[in-house]
Scaffold this motif. Structure first.
Motif, mmCIF file in Angstrom:
data_model
loop_
_atom_site.group_PDB
_atom_site.id
_atom_site.type_symbol
_atom_site.label_atom_id
_atom_site.label_comp_id
_atom_site.label_asym_id
_atom_site.label_seq_id
_atom_site.Cartn_x
_atom_site.Cartn_y
_atom_site.Cartn_z
ATOM 1 N N LEU A 27 43.072 15.026 44.923
ATOM 2 C CA LEU A 27 43.084 16.401 44.439
ATOM 3 C C LEU A 27 42.063 17.151 45.289
ATOM 4 O O LEU A 27 40.862 16.977 45.139
ATOM 5 N N HIS A 28 42.575 17.996 46.190
ATOM 6 C CA HIS A 28 41.757 18.603 47.250
ATOM 7 C C HIS A 28 41.619 20.104 47.026
ATOM 8 O O HIS A 28 42.512 20.755 46.475
ATOM 9 N N HIS A 29 40.521 20.657 47.505
ATOM 10 C CA HIS A 29 40.290 22.111 47.504
ATOM 11 C C HIS A 29 40.427 22.737 46.119
ATOM 12 O O HIS A 29 40.967 23.843 45.986
ATOM 13 N N PHE A 30 39.928 22.060 45.096
ATOM 14 C CA PHE A 30 39.897 22.652 43.757
ATOM 15 C C PHE A 30 38.533 23.328 43.601
ATOM 16 O O PHE A 30 37.658 22.850 42.889
ATOM 17 N N HIS A 31 38.376 24.456 44.293
ATOM 18 C CA HIS A 31 37.071 25.108 44.357
ATOM 19 C C HIS A 31 36.622 25.642 42.993
ATOM 20 O O HIS A 31 35.423 25.658 42.679
ATOM 21 N N GLU A 32 37.584 26.074 42.196
ATOM 22 C CA GLU A 32 37.215 26.591 40.876
ATOM 23 C C GLU A 32 36.538 25.527 40.025
ATOM 24 O O GLU A 32 35.678 25.828 39.188
ATOM 25 N N MET A 33 36.929 24.291 40.217
ATOM 26 C CA MET A 33 36.340 23.194 39.452
ATOM 27 C C MET A 33 34.877 23.021 39.797
ATOM 28 O O MET A 33 34.045 22.731 38.923
ATOM 29 N N GLN A 34 34.558 23.202 41.070
ATOM 30 C CA GLN A 34 33.164 23.065 41.489
ATOM 31 C C GLN A 34 32.305 24.187 40.899
ATOM 32 O O GLN A 34 31.162 23.969 40.500
ATOM 33 N N ASP A 35 32.884 25.389 40.851
ATOM 34 C CA ASP A 35 32.125 26.561 40.424
ATOM 35 C C ASP A 35 31.967 26.645 38.916
ATOM 36 O O ASP A 35 30.941 27.139 38.416
ATOM 37 N N ASP A 36 32.972 26.181 38.184
ATOM 38 C CA ASP A 36 32.960 26.306 36.722
ATOM 39 C C ASP A 36 33.666 25.105 36.107
ATOM 40 O O ASP A 36 34.822 25.195 35.680
ATOM 41 N N PRO A 37 32.989 23.954 36.058
ATOM 42 C CA PRO A 37 33.647 22.749 35.532
ATOM 43 C C PRO A 37 34.164 22.922 34.107
ATOM 44 O O PRO A 37 35.306 22.532 33.813
ATOM 45 N N ALA A 38 33.365 23.490 33.231
ATOM 46 C CA ALA A 38 33.788 23.623 31.835
ATOM 47 C C ALA A 38 35.016 24.509 31.715
ATOM 48 O O ALA A 38 35.935 24.219 30.941
ATOM 49 N N GLY A 39 35.041 25.580 32.485
ATOM 50 C CA GLY A 39 36.154 26.513 32.399
ATOM 51 C C GLY A 39 37.436 26.007 33.015
ATOM 52 O O GLY A 39 38.503 26.613 32.810
ATOM 53 N N ASN A 40 37.362 24.931 33.785
ATOM 54 C CA ASN A 40 38.544 24.414 34.459
ATOM 55 C C ASN A 40 38.895 22.983 34.057
ATOM 56 O O ASN A 40 39.799 22.383 34.652
ATOM 57 N N THR A 41 38.219 22.455 33.043
ATOM 58 C CA THR A 41 38.486 21.079 32.621
ATOM 59 C C THR A 41 39.912 20.902 32.131
ATOM 60 O O THR A 41 40.574 19.903 32.461
ATOM 61 N N ASP A 42 40.433 21.848 31.346
ATOM 62 C CA ASP A 42 41.786 21.706 30.822
ATOM 63 C C ASP A 42 42.798 21.649 31.966
ATOM 64 O O ASP A 42 43.735 20.834 31.936
ATOM 65 N N LEU A 43 42.617 22.505 32.973
ATOM 66 C CA LEU A 43 43.512 22.492 34.123
ATOM 67 C C LEU A 43 43.386 21.183 34.888
ATOM 68 O O LEU A 43 44.398 20.580 35.284
#
Length: 303
Positions: free
Chosen positions: A77-93
């Motif tokens: 799973l590559h280039h998931f930049h949003e996950m790096q910036d906001d882990p809690a906000g992107n956990t469901d995704l």
């Protein structure tokens, strides 16, 4: 061999993965490919976050070609930049992506491995990443109880932070690191790195340079031995603007040292700006190919 800048590239860009590239990799003597994929860039942003079937079909084809050519595969799973910036906000995704990916490929052979997230990095912390690994692994295990799952440390998979990595009790894990040291050599002139043009002309190959590679990779191997974990270098390579002879020296030294220490490796990358292959000429760049697959070669498999 990494097929980078392909499935991880923005839509409409990047290397098209021709079947002849898989043939070339296998015929050269490589036994493993890594397929970086930009899953989050092809998924809806509302639950249940479905992945675009057109993109799934592209990945299906790449996985199928690799397996048909008897290659092992690391699918990440590559280039998931949003996950790096906001882990809690992107956990469901993040979990929804892995539930779909894992289910899709559950019937594939065991030589297909899943890599949870490429290069976790700040602002994501060690604590945040460690807290995500267990639920992500649980999602994969719903459909793939024994498939090997790859996890790396934070700081872009830097071996220096391996001691901060906390892994669930699971016998089917492998640990990955990325190795681009010294960065001023491997990334000289890289357009996405601020100030990298100042490094142009940096060479590599002194006794001190060799000793630094030995010290770095020995530290990683010692950690793996103490932790009882399989370890491989998921990415290593030098950018095209470095001196070709120095690139080959560095590549050979990293590969030789890794093999001697029992560390598997996957080179970054096949056919773009770090490439060991020239798609325009439809031929290997022989100094890099020889550095990776020379007669002194041990085993390249990340096992």
């Amino acid at each position: 061999m990494n097929f980078g800048n392909a499935l991880d590239a923005p839509p409409g860009e990047g290397l098209e993965l021709s079947e002849r590239y898989f043939e070339a990799v296998r015929q050269a003597g490589f036994d493993t490919v890594r397929l970086p994929a930009r899953w989050a860039g092809h998924a809806a942003r509302t639950a249940p976050y479905p992945i675009d079937p057109v993109f799934f079909a592209r990945v299906d084809r790449a996985v199928g070609l690799a397996l048909a050519h008897e290659l092992a595969v690391v699918l990440d799973l590559h280039h998931f930049h949003e996950m790096q910036d906001d882990p809690a906000g992107n956990t469901d995704l993040f979990l929804a992506l892995w539930r779909q990916i894992a289910t899709r490929y559950a019937d594939r052979p065991s030589r297909l491995w899943f890599e949870l997230l490429n290069e976790p990095r700040p602002p994501m912390t060690d604590e945040q990443w460690n807290a995500l690994v267990e639920p992500a692994l649980a999602v994969v295990r719903e459909s793939n109880p024994t498939r090997t799952v790859v996890v790396g440390p934070t700081a872009m998979n830097d071996l220096a932070v391996l001691p901060a990595l906390r892994l669930p009790d699971d016998p089917h894990l492998a640990v990955t690191i990325h190795y681009y040291a010294p960065f001023a050599f491997t990334h000289q002139g890289a357009h996405w790195v601020a100030g990298a043009d100042r490094w142009l002309g940096t060479s590599w190959g002194s006794a001190a340079d060799l000793a630094a590679v030995e010290a770095d990779l020995r530290r990683a191997a010692d950690w793996a031995g103490d932790a009882g974990q399989r370890l491989f270098i998921g990415e290593f390579g030098a950018y095209e603007r470095a001196d070709p002879a120095a690139r080959a020296r560095w590549t050979r030294a990293v590969r030789q040292t890794a093999e001697r220490l029992g560390i598997g490796w996957i080179y970054w990358e096949f056919g773009t700006d770090f490439g060991a292959y020239d798609p325009a000429a439809d031929a290997w760049r022989e100094p890099l190919k020889e550095a990776l697959l020379g007669p002194d070669r041990g085993t390249a498999t990340p096992s």
